[in-house]
Enzyme design. Sequence first.
Site, PDB file in Angstrom:
ATOM      1  N   ASP A 244      -5.029  -3.748  -3.232  1.00  0.00           N
ATOM      2  CA  ASP A 244      -4.098  -3.573  -2.129  1.00  0.00           C
ATOM      3  C   ASP A 244      -3.969  -4.999  -1.173  1.00  0.00           C
ATOM      4  O   ASP A 244      -4.868  -5.393  -0.645  1.00  0.00           O
ATOM      5  CB  ASP A 244      -4.725  -2.516  -1.235  1.00  0.00           C
ATOM      6  CG  ASP A 244      -3.874  -1.917  -0.142  1.00  0.00           C
ATOM      7  OD1 ASP A 244      -2.924  -2.720   0.357  1.00  0.00           O
ATOM      8  OD2 ASP A 244      -4.010  -0.617  -0.083  1.00  0.00           O
TER       9      ASP A 244
ATOM     10  N   SER B 245       0.797  -1.429  -0.117  1.00  0.00           N
ATOM     11  CA  SER B 245      -0.168   0.036  -0.123  1.00  0.00           C
ATOM     12  C   SER B 245       0.921   1.217   0.069  1.00  0.00           C
ATOM     13  O   SER B 245       1.722   1.428  -0.700  1.00  0.00           O
ATOM     14  CB  SER B 245      -0.904  -0.049   1.059  1.00  0.00           C
ATOM     15  OG  SER B 245      -2.131   0.808   0.810  1.00  0.00           O
TER      16      SER B 245
END
Length: 647
Positions: free
Chosen positions: A470, A95
């Site tokens: 993600d 991320s």
Amino acid sequence: MSHRQPCTSSLSNENGSEVFIIPGLQEEEQAAVQKRRDQVLRALQGLHIQAEQAPVIAVLGSGGGLRAHIAYLGVLSELRRQGLLDAVTYLAGVSGSTWAMSSFYDKDGNTEDIEADLKRRFDQREWDWRRSLEETVRSARTLANYSLTDFWAYLVVSKQTRELQDSHLSSMKTSVDEGMMPYPIFAAIDNDLHTAWQKEKSQKTWFEFTPHHAGYPALRAYVAATHFGSQFTEGRMVRQEPERDLTFLRGLWGSALASLEEIKKFIWDQLSSLREKFALTYQHHPVEGASGGGATRGPARGLCLHRPLHVLSRSDPARTAVVRTGAGTGVLVELLDLVMAYIEDPRSPRIQEKLRGLQGALEVGSRGDAGEPDHSWMTEVIQNWSQISLEEQEQFLEYLAHCVRRQEQVLLQLEGTPAVATFGDYFTFLLKTGICCFKWEWGTTHNFLHKHGDIEDQAMHSRKLLHLVDAGFAINTPYPLVLPPVRHVHLILSFDFSAGDPFETIRATADYCQQHGIPFPPVGEAELQEWSRAQCSCHILRGAGGPVVMHFPLFNTNSCGDEIQSWMDRYGTFQLADSYSVDMVTQLLEVSKKNVEINKMNILREIKNVASYALHRIQFAVAVLTGRSPRTTWSASLMASCRGPWS
């Protein structure tokens, strides 16, 4: 902004049109890591650490949005200043930390320039909104696999980081191949396998990107990084697509920045704002030729809508109708309102109201034009709207967008105007984004394992498309990508920038490793809770097998005193970049650097330990090969060390 071109390698040249099933390390990674070992040994010598064999050290950065982006840059900067970064073999991130990594490699690891540029962007509140929008609109117009990731990448992540990166993942190979920089690993997960992750923590869920390849480590199945997104069937590429830029990949890697409801509300607010901007643009920037003395840009001058035969044909399929309008902004506004209503709720009765409004605007536009057909066919569309499938509704709206774009292209060609983003392009962008929002479709790309004969798992080879998101939705730190035995990692420096409990990543990783028999230092729940109550700057985990883990919470008692919660509140995960002053950026950089500085001696001690294991193993091997009996004292020590991180 970098403008380096994508690099090529042996994986992406002669055999790059194939899918690779590789039992060990991918060849290019293995060569890069081998060259990196020479750099690591030189670095250890400079740190006064004796080593005959370079230990493999991995630095991990967790997710955490903009907070993680800035803090990980601070960590990398301080590791370099302390002479520790050159001893690192792998950098990995999830991320927000992947945003930092892409900046780090895009600027060849020059941390001074990276910091200066970061502060400048936030000091000047720099963001090229128009270019970001143009890139998003272009993606919607040209990509068959457009998804919310494109919207998120160009209009959210680019604003959060205040930069657009048009360079490519493959462009990192130049410095990586020579061993001058650690080998980078960027994490994602296969969202289609999220249920399998929740049930059994499936290893196949994890997906990795490196400068050389993209693929599934658990399956050892990869394609060249330059061909990620291209279409493959039966292991061969059948349609090549351009390599996606780092801005798009940042959006793919970093999409779990808030709760589902917060993200949905944010996207809706952004689309509503864009609708207003589009309407104002076409009202106040006219083009000659509209009726009634007014004027408009785009399709209002002579818009042609042919009756869509594939939708709502309840009568003679050969019958068609043509609609022309010079109604100006009335038609454009009605089109915008229609698509926004559809985005909000495709089954709402308001859709039919908006369709009637569009029909009325079209009738006004063609009034008085002799020989023009009427728009009675739209009455049939409106009456049957609630009875048809969502797929057919989408086809009809996409047809409207197609007609608008087609007419605009004709007008631009007649006028000799260069190709620009038109109203039809913006309409298509809003529509596609809205449909993706309703379906909640992220990270759509071709499945390179489609119909691959060597992949037995039907779920892996039967899908035409993948949906990558993600990795923070699984574990907010990329442990699963550095723990496989093929990477031989001996020491992990894990920097945690997560919101909430900074030890949740340890807890989740320990559970994952236990389920799959992966060596990882044991840690009890009582110990983790005790650490949470007294969050020191460094916690060390050791075990009989697997790597040594050094875990560094960002906000801790050593750097923040008793104001940990205050720091966490100040730097929220989904806190927008507009709220970050240059002072906030500077302070976050400094607190992340402090964690490295105050733990330098701890890090050096652990590096010495893993380096000594290598030396003992070499001495033991030499003694065995030459027939000499190793001394009992260090033989016993060696046997103990072999149960340590080199196991």
